[in-house]
Every structure is written in structure tokens, then in C-alpha cells.
Design a protein around this motif. Sequence first.
Motif, PDB file in Angstrom:
ATOM      1  N   ILE A  23       1.221  -2.391   3.778  1.00 37.04           N
ATOM      2  CA  ILE A  23       1.926  -1.106   3.688  1.00 37.04           C
ATOM      3  C   ILE A  23       2.914  -1.125   2.526  1.00 37.04           C
ATOM      4  O   ILE A  23       2.996  -0.167   1.758  1.00 37.04           O
ATOM      5  CB  ILE A  23       2.648  -0.787   5.013  1.00 37.04           C
ATOM      6  CG1 ILE A  23       1.617  -0.491   6.097  1.00 37.04           C
ATOM      7  CG2 ILE A  23       3.604   0.388   4.843  1.00 37.04           C
ATOM      8  CD1 ILE A  23       2.186  -0.513   7.488  1.00 37.04           C
ATOM      9  N   ARG A  24       3.652  -2.213   2.382  1.00 37.09           N
ATOM     10  CA  ARG A  24       4.599  -2.323   1.257  1.00 37.09           C
ATOM     11  C   ARG A  24       3.867  -2.231  -0.081  1.00 37.09           C
ATOM     12  O   ARG A  24       4.344  -1.595  -1.015  1.00 37.09           O
ATOM     13  CB  ARG A  24       5.367  -3.631   1.334  1.00 37.09           C
ATOM     14  CG  ARG A  24       6.412  -3.639   2.401  1.00 37.09           C
ATOM     15  CD  ARG A  24       7.213  -4.923   2.401  1.00 37.09           C
ATOM     16  NE  ARG A  24       8.168  -4.901   3.493  1.00 37.09           N
ATOM     17  CZ  ARG A  24       8.538  -5.964   4.172  1.00 37.09           C
ATOM     18  NH1 ARG A  24       8.061  -7.149   3.858  1.00 37.09           N
ATOM     19  NH2 ARG A  24       9.392  -5.862   5.152  1.00 37.09           N
ATOM     20  N   ASN A  28       3.696   1.321  -3.339  1.00 38.66           N
ATOM     21  CA  ASN A  28       3.944   1.246  -4.773  1.00 38.66           C
ATOM     22  C   ASN A  28       3.088   2.217  -5.575  1.00 38.66           C
ATOM     23  O   ASN A  28       3.258   2.319  -6.788  1.00 38.66           O
ATOM     24  CB  ASN A  28       3.667  -0.174  -5.292  1.00 38.66           C
ATOM     25  CG  ASN A  28       4.672  -1.172  -4.789  1.00 38.66           C
ATOM     26  OD1 ASN A  28       5.862  -0.908  -4.738  1.00 38.66           O
ATOM     27  ND2 ASN A  28       4.186  -2.338  -4.395  1.00 38.66           N
ATOM     28  N   TYR A  29       2.174   2.922  -4.909  1.00 39.64           N
ATOM     29  CA  TYR A  29       1.226   3.780  -5.611  1.00 39.64           C
ATOM     30  C   TYR A  29       1.275   5.207  -5.097  1.00 39.64           C
ATOM     31  O   TYR A  29       1.580   5.455  -3.934  1.00 39.64           O
ATOM     32  CB  TYR A  29      -0.196   3.218  -5.460  1.00 39.64           C
ATOM     33  CG  TYR A  29      -0.264   1.819  -5.997  1.00 39.64           C
ATOM     34  CD1 TYR A  29      -0.334   1.588  -7.364  1.00 39.64           C
ATOM     35  CD2 TYR A  29      -0.181   0.721  -5.151  1.00 39.64           C
ATOM     36  CE1 TYR A  29      -0.324   0.299  -7.869  1.00 39.64           C
ATOM     37  CE2 TYR A  29      -0.177  -0.563  -5.646  1.00 39.64           C
ATOM     38  CZ  TYR A  29      -0.249  -0.765  -7.000  1.00 39.64           C
ATOM     39  OH  TYR A  29      -0.231  -2.032  -7.510  1.00 39.64           O
ATOM     40  N   LYS A  30       0.961   6.138  -5.986  1.00 38.23           N
ATOM     41  CA  LYS A  30       0.906   7.552  -5.615  1.00 38.23           C
ATOM     42  C   LYS A  30      -0.424   7.905  -4.957  1.00 38.23           C
ATOM     43  O   LYS A  30      -0.531   8.913  -4.277  1.00 38.23           O
ATOM     44  CB  LYS A  30       1.115   8.425  -6.847  1.00 38.23           C
ATOM     45  CG  LYS A  30       2.498   8.284  -7.434  1.00 38.23           C
ATOM     46  CD  LYS A  30       2.664   9.149  -8.658  1.00 38.23           C
ATOM     47  CE  LYS A  30       4.050   8.935  -9.240  1.00 38.23           C
ATOM     48  NZ  LYS A  30       4.250   9.702 -10.473  1.00 38.23           N
ATOM     49  N   LEU A  44      -3.073   4.443   5.244  1.00 36.51           N
ATOM     50  CA  LEU A  44      -2.355   3.175   5.106  1.00 36.51           C
ATOM     51  C   LEU A  44      -0.872   3.471   4.887  1.00 36.51           C
ATOM     52  O   LEU A  44      -0.331   3.300   3.804  1.00 36.51           O
ATOM     53  CB  LEU A  44      -2.930   2.372   3.932  1.00 36.51           C
ATOM     54  CG  LEU A  44      -2.409   0.956   3.747  1.00 36.51           C
ATOM     55  CD1 LEU A  44      -2.557   0.139   5.007  1.00 36.51           C
ATOM     56  CD2 LEU A  44      -3.145   0.295   2.613  1.00 36.51           C
ATOM     57  N   ASN A  45      -0.212   3.949   5.941  1.00 34.25           N
ATOM     58  CA  ASN A  45       1.201   4.290   5.826  1.00 34.25           C
ATOM     59  C   ASN A  45       2.007   3.898   7.063  1.00 34.25           C
ATOM     60  O   ASN A  45       3.199   4.122   7.113  1.00 34.25           O
ATOM     61  CB  ASN A  45       1.375   5.786   5.549  1.00 34.25           C
ATOM     62  CG  ASN A  45       0.807   6.667   6.633  1.00 34.25           C
ATOM     63  OD1 ASN A  45       0.274   6.183   7.623  1.00 34.25           O
ATOM     64  ND2 ASN A  45       0.902   7.960   6.443  1.00 34.25           N
ATOM     65  N   SER A  46       1.343   3.300   8.045  1.00 31.75           N
ATOM     66  CA  SER A  46       2.031   2.947   9.276  1.00 31.75           C
ATOM     67  C   SER A  46       1.418   1.676   9.875  1.00 31.75           C
ATOM     68  O   SER A  46       0.193   1.550   9.930  1.00 31.75           O
ATOM     69  CB  SER A  46       1.899   4.107  10.268  1.00 31.75           C
ATOM     70  OG  SER A  46       2.100   3.686  11.595  1.00 31.75           O
ATOM     71  N   MET A  47       2.277   0.787  10.325  1.00 33.88           N
ATOM     72  CA  MET A  47       1.786  -0.426  10.948  1.00 33.88           C
ATOM     73  C   MET A  47       0.997  -0.088  12.207  1.00 33.88           C
ATOM     74  O   MET A  47      -0.045  -0.694  12.475  1.00 33.88           O
ATOM     75  CB  MET A  47       2.921  -1.388  11.302  1.00 33.88           C
ATOM     76  CG  MET A  47       2.359  -2.690  11.820  1.00 33.88           C
ATOM     77  SD  MET A  47       3.509  -3.965  12.352  1.00 33.88           S
ATOM     78  CE  MET A  47       4.975  -3.662  11.492  1.00 33.88           C
ATOM     79  N   ASN A  76      -4.737  -4.402  -7.111  1.00 32.79           N
ATOM     80  CA  ASN A  76      -3.761  -5.133  -6.303  1.00 32.79           C
ATOM     81  C   ASN A  76      -4.189  -5.274  -4.850  1.00 32.79           C
ATOM     82  O   ASN A  76      -3.886  -6.281  -4.208  1.00 32.79           O
ATOM     83  CB  ASN A  76      -2.387  -4.488  -6.420  1.00 32.79           C
ATOM     84  CG  ASN A  76      -1.738  -4.832  -7.740  1.00 32.79           C
ATOM     85  OD1 ASN A  76      -1.635  -6.001  -8.092  1.00 32.79           O
ATOM     86  ND2 ASN A  76      -1.342  -3.837  -8.497  1.00 32.79           N
ATOM     87  N   ILE A  77      -4.905  -4.299  -4.327  1.00 30.36           N
ATOM     88  CA  ILE A  77      -5.430  -4.429  -2.969  1.00 30.36           C
ATOM     89  C   ILE A  77      -6.528  -5.484  -2.931  1.00 30.36           C
ATOM     90  O   ILE A  77      -6.624  -6.248  -1.981  1.00 30.36           O
ATOM     91  CB  ILE A  77      -5.874  -3.058  -2.431  1.00 30.36           C
ATOM     92  CG1 ILE A  77      -4.613  -2.235  -2.135  1.00 30.36           C
ATOM     93  CG2 ILE A  77      -6.748  -3.201  -1.191  1.00 30.36           C
ATOM     94  CD1 ILE A  77      -4.835  -0.838  -1.686  1.00 30.36           C
TER      95      ILE A  77
END
Length: 88
Positions: A23-24, A28-30, A44-47, A76-77
Motif C-alpha cells: 500500500i505504501r 507513490n503513484y497517481k 490497492l488502497n486498504s490493508m 516497482n511493483i
Amino acid sequence: MISKDYIITAPLGLHARPATSLIRLAKNYKSAISLKKGEKTIRLNSMLNILSLNVKGGETISVFIEGEDEQAASANIDQFFITELKNL
């Protein structure tokens, strides 16, 4: 849109610690980043979203990235799933 499949190599799967790291990284990306396992797709915005997929070691997930910086996000992913997830 970029779509990639990953086999989860971490024996414990995608648990809380790697979910937080992922998530962190995504923040970093839009670009919009989603994960899919089976028929379920999550943002991909919540645990809790990630943990709801219940991804175990050896299972395959799909990652979808769409947006202005999707190439950088994808690179990066890739790095996360190929190397970092093994160490978490």
C-alpha cells in the motif's frame, strides 16, 4: 493499462506486513492499482481490501495498473513481488 500475474512466493502469503508495504508503494503513484484473485478484484488502497483476498503462498494474483505513471508503478511493483515479498 498494464496487467501482470504473480505467483506469491512468500510461504505466509500476502499477510499484514507485506500488505502495508505494498500500500505504501502504491501511494507513490497517481495510477489506479488493483489486485485480483479468482473472481474478486480490489483496489490497492486498504490493508483490509488486500487481506480480504486471503492470498496464500503459492497462489497467483493479477495486478492491474492504469494511469499516467503506470510504467514506473509497474516496474516497482515487479520489484516488490520478485524480491521484497520474499523477505517479509
